[in-house]
Design a protein around this motif. Structure first.
Motif, PDB file in Angstrom:
ATOM      1  N   LEU A  55      -6.422  -7.270 -11.953  1.00 31.28           N
ATOM      2  CA  LEU A  55      -6.035  -7.915 -10.563  1.00 31.28           C
ATOM      3  C   LEU A  55      -4.735  -7.235  -9.737  1.00 31.28           C
ATOM      4  O   LEU A  55      -4.733  -7.755  -8.573  1.00 31.28           O
ATOM      5  CB  LEU A  55      -5.470  -9.553 -10.804  1.00 31.28           C
ATOM      6  CG  LEU A  55      -6.730 -10.344 -11.555  1.00 31.28           C
ATOM      7  CD1 LEU A  55      -6.052 -11.770 -11.940  1.00 31.28           C
ATOM      8  CD2 LEU A  55      -7.851 -10.618 -10.738  1.00 31.28           C
ATOM      9  N   ALA A  56      -4.390  -6.328 -10.347  1.00 33.09           N
ATOM     10  CA  ALA A  56      -3.374  -5.615  -9.714  1.00 33.09           C
ATOM     11  C   ALA A  56      -3.623  -4.933  -8.540  1.00 33.09           C
ATOM     12  O   ALA A  56      -2.741  -5.179  -7.446  1.00 33.09           O
ATOM     13  CB  ALA A  56      -2.718  -4.600 -10.528  1.00 33.09           C
ATOM     14  N   HIS A  57      -4.890  -4.723  -8.305  1.00 34.51           N
ATOM     15  CA  HIS A  57      -5.258  -3.791  -6.969  1.00 34.51           C
ATOM     16  C   HIS A  57      -5.011  -5.165  -5.703  1.00 34.51           C
ATOM     17  O   HIS A  57      -4.671  -4.757  -4.951  1.00 34.51           O
ATOM     18  CB  HIS A  57      -6.630  -3.574  -7.074  1.00 34.51           C
ATOM     19  CG  HIS A  57      -7.172  -2.713  -5.651  1.00 34.51           C
ATOM     20  ND1 HIS A  57      -6.825  -1.625  -5.059  1.00 34.51           N
ATOM     21  CD2 HIS A  57      -8.064  -3.379  -4.800  1.00 34.51           C
ATOM     22  CE1 HIS A  57      -7.131  -1.358  -4.097  1.00 34.51           C
ATOM     23  NE2 HIS A  57      -7.909  -2.330  -3.640  1.00 34.51           N
ATOM     24  N   SER A  58      -5.618  -6.095  -6.000  1.00 29.39           N
ATOM     25  CA  SER A  58      -5.655  -7.284  -5.012  1.00 29.39           C
ATOM     26  C   SER A  58      -4.141  -7.837  -4.640  1.00 29.39           C
ATOM     27  O   SER A  58      -3.733  -8.166  -3.699  1.00 29.39           O
ATOM     28  CB  SER A  58      -6.648  -8.397  -5.325  1.00 29.39           C
ATOM     29  OG  SER A  58      -6.125  -9.070  -6.641  1.00 29.39           O
ATOM     30  N   ASN A  59      -3.518  -7.896  -5.764  1.00 31.81           N
ATOM     31  CA  ASN A  59      -1.991  -8.287  -5.714  1.00 31.81           C
ATOM     32  C   ASN A  59      -1.175  -7.223  -4.663  1.00 31.81           C
ATOM     33  O   ASN A  59      -0.288  -7.582  -4.072  1.00 31.81           O
ATOM     34  CB  ASN A  59      -1.466  -8.606  -6.946  1.00 31.81           C
ATOM     35  CG  ASN A  59      -2.124  -9.689  -7.630  1.00 31.81           C
ATOM     36  OD1 ASN A  59      -2.108 -10.834  -7.064  1.00 31.81           O
ATOM     37  ND2 ASN A  59      -2.007  -9.756  -9.065  1.00 31.81           N
ATOM     38  N   ASP A  60      -1.458  -5.770  -4.961  1.00 30.29           N
ATOM     39  CA  ASP A  60      -0.737  -4.747  -4.150  1.00 30.29           C
ATOM     40  C   ASP A  60      -1.382  -4.851  -2.878  1.00 30.29           C
ATOM     41  O   ASP A  60      -0.379  -4.651  -2.189  1.00 30.29           O
ATOM     42  CB  ASP A  60      -1.330  -3.430  -5.032  1.00 30.29           C
ATOM     43  CG  ASP A  60      -0.514  -3.213  -6.296  1.00 30.29           C
ATOM     44  OD1 ASP A  60       0.447  -4.033  -6.672  1.00 30.29           O
ATOM     45  OD2 ASP A  60      -1.042  -2.363  -6.917  1.00 30.29           O
ATOM     46  N   ALA A  61      -2.713  -5.074  -2.632  1.00 32.39           N
ATOM     47  CA  ALA A  61      -3.007  -5.228  -1.273  1.00 32.39           C
ATOM     48  C   ALA A  61      -2.340  -6.598  -0.449  1.00 32.39           C
ATOM     49  O   ALA A  61      -2.029  -6.477   0.701  1.00 32.39           O
ATOM     50  CB  ALA A  61      -4.535  -5.546  -1.284  1.00 32.39           C
ATOM     51  N   PHE A  62      -2.056  -7.679  -1.245  1.00 31.27           N
ATOM     52  CA  PHE A  62      -1.350  -8.717  -0.782  1.00 31.27           C
ATOM     53  C   PHE A  62      -0.028  -8.181  -0.395  1.00 31.27           C
ATOM     54  O   PHE A  62       0.667  -8.565   0.681  1.00 31.27           O
ATOM     55  CB  PHE A  62      -1.108  -9.663  -1.555  1.00 31.27           C
ATOM     56  CG  PHE A  62      -0.608 -11.027  -1.068  1.00 31.27           C
ATOM     57  CD1 PHE A  62      -1.079 -11.640   0.096  1.00 31.27           C
ATOM     58  CD2 PHE A  62       0.391 -11.615  -1.974  1.00 31.27           C
ATOM     59  CE1 PHE A  62      -0.490 -12.933   0.463  1.00 31.27           C
ATOM     60  CE2 PHE A  62       1.065 -12.804  -1.177  1.00 31.27           C
ATOM     61  CZ  PHE A  62       0.733 -13.321  -0.114  1.00 31.27           C
ATOM     62  N   ALA A  63       0.713  -7.574  -1.329  1.00 34.81           N
ATOM     63  CA  ALA A  63       2.084  -7.034  -0.987  1.00 34.81           C
ATOM     64  C   ALA A  63       1.933  -6.153   0.324  1.00 34.81           C
ATOM     65  O   ALA A  63       3.012  -6.136   1.097  1.00 34.81           O
ATOM     66  CB  ALA A  63       2.598  -6.267  -2.169  1.00 34.81           C
ATOM     67  N   ASN A  64       1.075  -5.337   0.512  1.00 30.11           N
ATOM     68  CA  ASN A  64       0.922  -4.523   1.634  1.00 30.11           C
ATOM     69  C   ASN A  64       0.850  -5.372   2.838  1.00 30.11           C
ATOM     70  O   ASN A  64       1.182  -5.028   3.869  1.00 30.11           O
ATOM     71  CB  ASN A  64      -0.161  -3.434   1.336  1.00 30.11           C
ATOM     72  CG  ASN A  64       0.325  -2.194   0.481  1.00 30.11           C
ATOM     73  OD1 ASN A  64       1.584  -2.179   0.220  1.00 30.11           O
ATOM     74  ND2 ASN A  64      -0.572  -1.563  -0.189  1.00 30.11           N
ATOM     75  N   ILE A  65       0.017  -6.414   2.763  1.00 35.35           N
ATOM     76  CA  ILE A  65      -0.255  -7.268   4.068  1.00 35.35           C
ATOM     77  C   ILE A  65       1.067  -7.922   4.423  1.00 35.35           C
ATOM     78  O   ILE A  65       1.516  -7.925   5.758  1.00 35.35           O
ATOM     79  CB  ILE A  65      -1.299  -8.337   3.717  1.00 35.35           C
ATOM     80  CG1 ILE A  65      -2.671  -7.718   3.699  1.00 35.35           C
ATOM     81  CG2 ILE A  65      -1.225  -9.408   4.594  1.00 35.35           C
ATOM     82  CD1 ILE A  65      -3.723  -8.636   2.928  1.00 35.35           C
ATOM     83  N   LEU A  66       1.778  -8.377   3.341  1.00 32.95           N
ATOM     84  CA  LEU A  66       3.275  -8.991   3.543  1.00 32.95           C
ATOM     85  C   LEU A  66       4.118  -7.872   4.413  1.00 32.95           C
ATOM     86  O   LEU A  66       4.881  -8.374   5.208  1.00 32.95           O
ATOM     87  CB  LEU A  66       3.819  -9.584   2.447  1.00 32.95           C
ATOM     88  CG  LEU A  66       3.342 -10.680   1.684  1.00 32.95           C
ATOM     89  CD1 LEU A  66       3.767 -11.052   0.325  1.00 32.95           C
ATOM     90  CD2 LEU A  66       3.487 -11.783   2.654  1.00 32.95           C
ATOM     91  N   ARG A  67       3.999  -6.704   3.724  1.00 30.94           N
ATOM     92  CA  ARG A  67       5.182  -5.750   4.295  1.00 30.94           C
ATOM     93  C   ARG A  67       4.600  -5.179   5.544  1.00 30.94           C
ATOM     94  O   ARG A  67       5.312  -5.066   6.446  1.00 30.94           O
ATOM     95  CB  ARG A  67       5.247  -4.318   3.477  1.00 30.94           C
ATOM     96  CG  ARG A  67       5.876  -4.931   2.036  1.00 30.94           C
ATOM     97  CD  ARG A  67       5.742  -3.457   1.193  1.00 30.94           C
ATOM     98  NE  ARG A  67       6.560  -3.627  -0.098  1.00 30.94           N
ATOM     99  CZ  ARG A  67       5.979  -3.741  -1.395  1.00 30.94           C
ATOM    100  NH1 ARG A  67       4.614  -3.155  -1.494  1.00 30.94           N
ATOM    101  NH2 ARG A  67       6.689  -3.914  -2.477  1.00 30.94           N
ATOM    102  N   LEU A  68       3.217  -4.761   5.810  1.00 29.63           N
ATOM    103  CA  LEU A  68       2.824  -4.026   6.899  1.00 29.63           C
ATOM    104  C   LEU A  68       2.607  -4.947   8.116  1.00 29.63           C
ATOM    105  O   LEU A  68       2.717  -4.761   9.133  1.00 29.63           O
ATOM    106  CB  LEU A  68       1.647  -3.399   6.774  1.00 29.63           C
ATOM    107  CG  LEU A  68       1.883  -1.877   5.754  1.00 29.63           C
ATOM    108  CD1 LEU A  68       0.818  -1.452   5.325  1.00 29.63           C
ATOM    109  CD2 LEU A  68       3.059  -1.215   5.942  1.00 29.63           C
ATOM    110  N   GLN A  69       1.963  -6.121   7.902  1.00 29.78           N
ATOM    111  CA  GLN A  69       1.197  -7.128   8.726  1.00 29.78           C
ATOM    112  C   GLN A  69       2.366  -8.146   9.255  1.00 29.78           C
ATOM    113  O   GLN A  69       2.337  -8.511  10.425  1.00 29.78           O
ATOM    114  CB  GLN A  69      -0.169  -7.709   8.416  1.00 29.78           C
ATOM    115  CG  GLN A  69      -1.285  -6.789   8.260  1.00 29.78           C
ATOM    116  CD  GLN A  69      -2.424  -7.509   7.906  1.00 29.78           C
ATOM    117  OE1 GLN A  69      -2.559  -8.528   7.908  1.00 29.78           O
ATOM    118  NE2 GLN A  69      -3.514  -6.666   7.727  1.00 29.78           N
ATOM    119  N   THR A  70       3.176  -8.305   8.323  1.00 36.01           N
ATOM    120  CA  THR A  70       4.290  -9.515   8.746  1.00 36.01           C
ATOM    121  C   THR A  70       5.428  -9.046   8.905  1.00 36.01           C
ATOM    122  O   THR A  70       6.442  -9.604   9.226  1.00 36.01           O
ATOM    123  CB  THR A  70       4.284 -10.726   7.692  1.00 36.01           C
ATOM    124  OG1 THR A  70       4.962 -10.223   6.424  1.00 36.01           O
ATOM    125  CG2 THR A  70       3.004 -11.281   7.333  1.00 36.01           C
TER     126      THR A  70
END
Length: 93
Positions: A40-55
């Motif tokens: 699940l690390a890949h999807s959790n890393d993607a969520f971290a990137n969304i938080l950083r980059l999109q918000t």
């Protein structure tokens, strides 16, 4: 609850239940995302990137442990990582 009703509920709410749909309310909150080698690390890393980059959330910390889903051989390290992250949070005083 039956297996069928649970499956139907999951499919019907898939978009609403995605972590990415919850990024907006977390944009100004400190977030700790802990991952392991459970797939699940890949999807959790993607969520971290969304938080950083999109918000624009600059208070996102990620920690990965090369271990199983239950962190069997990394529980002390996991505890230390969570305690270190908590210690750096503002106290609100």
């Amino acid at each position: 609850c039956t297996p069928e009703s649970l499956a139907h509920e999951t499919i019907a709410n898939a978009a609403h239940w995605r972590f990415a749909s919850k990024a907006g309310p977390l944009k100004s909150r400190p977030v700790l995302i802990v991952t392991s080698d459970d797939g699940l690390a890949h999807s959790n890393d993607a969520f971290a990137n969304i938080l950083r980059l999109q918000t624009g959330n600059s208070r996102v910390k990620t920690v990965h442990f090369a271990t199983d889903h239950s962190y069997s051989d990394q529980r002390i390290a996991l505890s230390n990582a969570v305690l270190a992250w908590l210690a750096q949070l503002p106290t609100g005083n």
